[in-house]
Design a protein around this motif. Sequence first.
Motif, PDB file in Angstrom:
ATOM      1  N   THR A   1       0.806  -1.232   0.000  1.00  9.05           N
ATOM      2  CA  THR A   1       0.000   0.000   0.000  1.00  9.05           C
ATOM      3  C   THR A   1       0.832   1.271   0.000  1.00  9.05           C
ATOM      4  O   THR A   1       0.330   2.337  -0.311  1.00  9.05           O
ATOM      5  N   GLY A   2       2.091   1.149   0.430  1.00 16.19           N
ATOM      6  CA  GLY A   2       2.929   2.340   0.552  1.00 16.19           C
ATOM      7  C   GLY A   2       2.670   3.117   1.830  1.00 16.19           C
ATOM      8  O   GLY A   2       3.305   4.146   2.076  1.00 16.19           O
ATOM      9  N   ALA A   3       1.763   2.624   2.652  1.00 14.89           N
ATOM     10  CA  ALA A   3       1.444   3.289   3.918  1.00 14.89           C
ATOM     11  C   ALA A   3       2.615   3.143   4.884  1.00 14.89           C
ATOM     12  O   ALA A   3       3.224   2.070   4.994  1.00 14.89           O
ATOM     13  N   GLU A   4       2.927   4.230   5.573  1.00 15.02           N
ATOM     14  CA  GLU A   4       4.014   4.213   6.552  1.00 15.02           C
ATOM     15  C   GLU A   4       3.450   4.097   7.957  1.00 15.02           C
ATOM     16  O   GLU A   4       2.371   4.616   8.254  1.00 15.02           O
ATOM     17  N   ARG A   5       4.203   3.413   8.793  1.00 14.76           N
ATOM     18  CA  ARG A   5       3.882   3.350  10.224  1.00 14.76           C
ATOM     19  C   ARG A   5       5.183   3.394  10.996  1.00 14.76           C
ATOM     20  O   ARG A   5       6.234   2.975  10.507  1.00 14.76           O
ATOM     21  N   VAL A   6       5.105   3.927  12.203  1.00 16.72           N
ATOM     22  CA  VAL A   6       6.278   4.023  13.061  1.00 16.72           C
ATOM     23  C   VAL A   6       6.123   3.023  14.197  1.00 16.72           C
ATOM     24  O   VAL A   6       5.079   2.973  14.859  1.00 16.72           O
ATOM     25  N   VAL A   7       7.155   2.218  14.390  1.00 18.34           N
ATOM     26  CA  VAL A   7       7.168   1.223  15.459  1.00 18.34           C
ATOM     27  C   VAL A   7       8.262   1.609  16.438  1.00 18.34           C
ATOM     28  O   VAL A   7       9.423   1.773  16.044  1.00 18.34           O
ATOM     29  N   GLU A   8       7.900   1.785  17.705  1.00 19.97           N
ATOM     30  CA  GLU A   8       8.882   2.094  18.741  1.00 19.97           C
ATOM     31  C   GLU A   8       9.219   0.795  19.461  1.00 19.97           C
ATOM     32  O   GLU A   8       8.326  -0.001  19.770  1.00 19.97           O
ATOM     33  N   ALA A   9      10.512   0.586  19.699  1.00 19.08           N
ATOM     34  CA  ALA A   9      10.953  -0.667  20.308  1.00 19.08           C
ATOM     35  C   ALA A   9      12.120  -0.435  21.262  1.00 19.08           C
ATOM     36  O   ALA A   9      12.858   0.534  21.135  1.00 19.08           O
ATOM     37  N   ARG A  10      12.248  -1.348  22.200  1.00 23.38           N
ATOM     38  CA  ARG A  10      13.429  -1.388  23.077  1.00 23.38           C
ATOM     39  C   ARG A  10      14.466  -2.235  22.360  1.00 23.38           C
ATOM     40  O   ARG A  10      14.123  -3.149  21.609  1.00 23.38           O
ATOM     41  N   TYR A  11      15.737  -1.925  22.583  1.00 21.71           N
ATOM     42  CA  TYR A  11      16.793  -2.704  21.924  1.00 21.71           C
ATOM     43  C   TYR A  11      17.976  -2.908  22.848  1.00 21.71           C
ATOM     44  O   TYR A  11      18.215  -2.134  23.774  1.00 21.71           O
ATOM     45  N   THR A  12      18.715  -3.955  22.550  1.00 19.72           N
ATOM     46  CA  THR A  12      20.030  -4.194  23.141  1.00 19.72           C
ATOM     47  C   THR A  12      20.914  -4.804  22.064  1.00 19.72           C
ATOM     48  O   THR A  12      20.533  -5.783  21.436  1.00 19.72           O
ATOM     49  N   TYR A  13      22.055  -4.168  21.831  1.00 23.08           N
ATOM     50  CA  TYR A  13      23.088  -4.729  20.965  1.00 23.08           C
ATOM     51  C   TYR A  13      24.278  -5.038  21.866  1.00 23.08           C
ATOM     52  O   TYR A  13      24.748  -4.164  22.585  1.00 23.08           O
ATOM     53  N   GLU A  14      24.743  -6.260  21.805  1.00 21.03           N
ATOM     54  CA  GLU A  14      25.989  -6.620  22.473  1.00 21.03           C
ATOM     55  C   GLU A  14      27.022  -6.805  21.373  1.00 21.03           C
ATOM     56  O   GLU A  14      26.798  -7.566  20.425  1.00 21.03           O
TER      57      GLU A  14
ATOM     58  N   LYS B   1      37.386  -6.454  14.057  1.00 23.24           N
ATOM     59  CA  LYS B   1      36.123  -5.917  13.539  1.00 23.24           C
ATOM     60  C   LYS B   1      35.032  -6.034  14.621  1.00 23.24           C
ATOM     61  O   LYS B   1      34.879  -7.085  15.238  1.00 23.24           O
ATOM     62  N   TRP B   2      34.289  -4.946  14.817  1.00 21.83           N
ATOM     63  CA  TRP B   2      33.182  -4.972  15.770  1.00 21.83           C
ATOM     64  C   TRP B   2      32.001  -5.718  15.154  1.00 21.83           C
ATOM     65  O   TRP B   2      31.540  -5.370  14.065  1.00 21.83           O
ATOM     66  N   LEU B   3      31.530  -6.756  15.839  1.00 18.68           N
ATOM     67  CA  LEU B   3      30.403  -7.563  15.369  1.00 18.68           C
ATOM     68  C   LEU B   3      29.321  -7.625  16.444  1.00 18.68           C
ATOM     69  O   LEU B   3      29.605  -7.586  17.643  1.00 18.68           O
ATOM     70  N   ILE B   4      28.096  -7.773  15.991  1.00 25.66           N
ATOM     71  CA  ILE B   4      26.969  -7.954  16.909  1.00 25.66           C
ATOM     72  C   ILE B   4      26.954  -9.424  17.307  1.00 25.66           C
ATOM     73  O   ILE B   4      26.912 -10.308  16.453  1.00 25.66           O
ATOM     74  N   VAL B   5      26.992  -9.697  18.614  1.00 24.73           N
ATOM     75  CA  VAL B   5      26.922 -11.075  19.090  1.00 24.73           C
ATOM     76  C   VAL B   5      25.554 -11.386  19.686  1.00 24.73           C
ATOM     77  O   VAL B   5      25.172 -12.544  19.794  1.00 24.73           O
ATOM     78  N   ASN B   6      24.844 -10.349  20.082  1.00 19.64           N
ATOM     79  CA  ASN B   6      23.506 -10.529  20.621  1.00 19.64           C
ATOM     80  C   ASN B   6      22.707  -9.271  20.313  1.00 19.64           C
ATOM     81  O   ASN B   6      23.166  -8.168  20.594  1.00 19.64           O
ATOM     82  N   HIS B   7      21.533  -9.436  19.722  1.00 21.77           N
ATOM     83  CA  HIS B   7      20.674  -8.302  19.376  1.00 21.77           C
ATOM     84  C   HIS B   7      19.258  -8.669  19.785  1.00 21.77           C
ATOM     85  O   HIS B   7      18.692  -9.641  19.284  1.00 21.77           O
ATOM     86  N   HIS B   8      18.723  -7.900  20.699  1.00 25.48           N
ATOM     87  CA  HIS B   8      17.340  -8.104  21.165  1.00 25.48           C
ATOM     88  C   HIS B   8      16.566  -6.838  20.875  1.00 25.48           C
ATOM     89  O   HIS B   8      17.004  -5.738  21.192  1.00 25.48           O
ATOM     90  N   SER B   9      15.416  -6.998  20.251  1.00 23.34           N
ATOM     91  CA  SER B   9      14.558  -5.867  19.950  1.00 23.34           C
ATOM     92  C   SER B   9      13.109  -6.289  20.182  1.00 23.34           C
ATOM     93  O   SER B   9      12.691  -7.332  19.698  1.00 23.34           O
ATOM     94  N   SER B  10      12.386  -5.490  20.940  1.00 25.17           N
ATOM     95  CA  SER B  10      10.981  -5.823  21.188  1.00 25.17           C
ATOM     96  C   SER B  10      10.147  -4.541  21.196  1.00 25.17           C
ATOM     97  O   SER B  10      10.573  -3.511  21.697  1.00 25.17           O
ATOM     98  N   VAL B  11       8.964  -4.677  20.611  1.00 28.29           N
ATOM     99  CA  VAL B  11       8.033  -3.558  20.531  1.00 28.29           C
ATOM    100  C   VAL B  11       7.704  -3.098  21.948  1.00 28.29           C
ATOM    101  O   VAL B  11       7.560  -3.905  22.868  1.00 28.29           O
ATOM    102  N   MET B  12       7.610  -1.786  22.118  1.00 28.18           N
ATOM    103  CA  MET B  12       7.263  -1.235  23.438  1.00 28.18           C
ATOM    104  C   MET B  12       5.921  -1.801  23.896  1.00 28.18           C
ATOM    105  O   MET B  12       4.975  -1.839  23.097  1.00 28.18           O
ATOM    106  N   PRO B  13       5.812  -2.195  25.146  1.00 27.16           N
ATOM    107  CA  PRO B  13       4.570  -2.818  25.623  1.00 27.16           C
ATOM    108  C   PRO B  13       3.399  -1.839  25.727  1.00 27.16           C
ATOM    109  O   PRO B  13       2.252  -2.245  25.634  1.00 27.16           O
ATOM    110  N   GLU B  14       3.705  -0.575  25.901  1.00 27.98           N
ATOM    111  CA  GLU B  14       2.645   0.426  26.012  1.00 27.98           C
ATOM    112  C   GLU B  14       2.727   1.329  24.802  1.00 27.98           C
ATOM    113  O   GLU B  14       3.677   2.052  24.627  1.00 27.98           O
ATOM    114  N   GLY B  15       1.755   1.243  23.935  1.00 26.79           N
ATOM    115  CA  GLY B  15       1.819   1.996  22.703  1.00 26.79           C
ATOM    116  C   GLY B  15       1.016   3.204  22.775  1.00 26.79           C
ATOM    117  O   GLY B  15       0.899   4.245  22.482  1.00 26.79           O
TER     118      GLY B  15
END
Length: 166
Positions: A132-145, A152-166
């Motif tokens: 549809t081309g419709a845009e939406r914004v998703v807010e999330a918590r993140y952790t990159y280890e 070289k810096w590499l991501i070994v752990n990446h956690h991302s979850s949508v905020m519980p209260e929208g």
Amino acid sequence: MSRKNRIRAAFVVASALATAATVSVGVSQAGGTKPPREPSKKQIAGLFDKWNAALRTGDPEKVADLYAKDAVLLPTVSNKIRTNHAEIVDYFEHFLQNKPVGKKVETIVNVLDTNSAIDTGVYEFTLTDPKTGAERVVEARYTYEYEKRGGKWLIVNHHSSVMPEG
């Protein structure tokens, strides 16, 4: 060998040993091997910009290459935990269809040592529906280890979850 020659030979040997010891100490103090420096918080925070730029290429391999071979990805919009390169590529093949553009809202960086750091906080993604081309914004918590491996810096752990209260 005369006594005078023996004294002279002993003096030459002693001088050579003293010179070698002095040069050796000087070389080690002059930085033959400097101890590694810890990365700055700004440098670690900037790794997100590199990841976000990889998203904009639309190439799931380029994104997955920023992850270590043994990385774990707990993604924002999938219930499946990804634990290897192929699974991470698979996730980004689907996620990139939404043309994600990320932006950090809040970030907290903890440099653990010269080769590891954590970047955690809140980010938001603008996603575009491919149909549809419709845009939406998703807010999330993140952790990159991150770990520095092979220089070289590499991501070994990446956690991302949508905020519980929208």
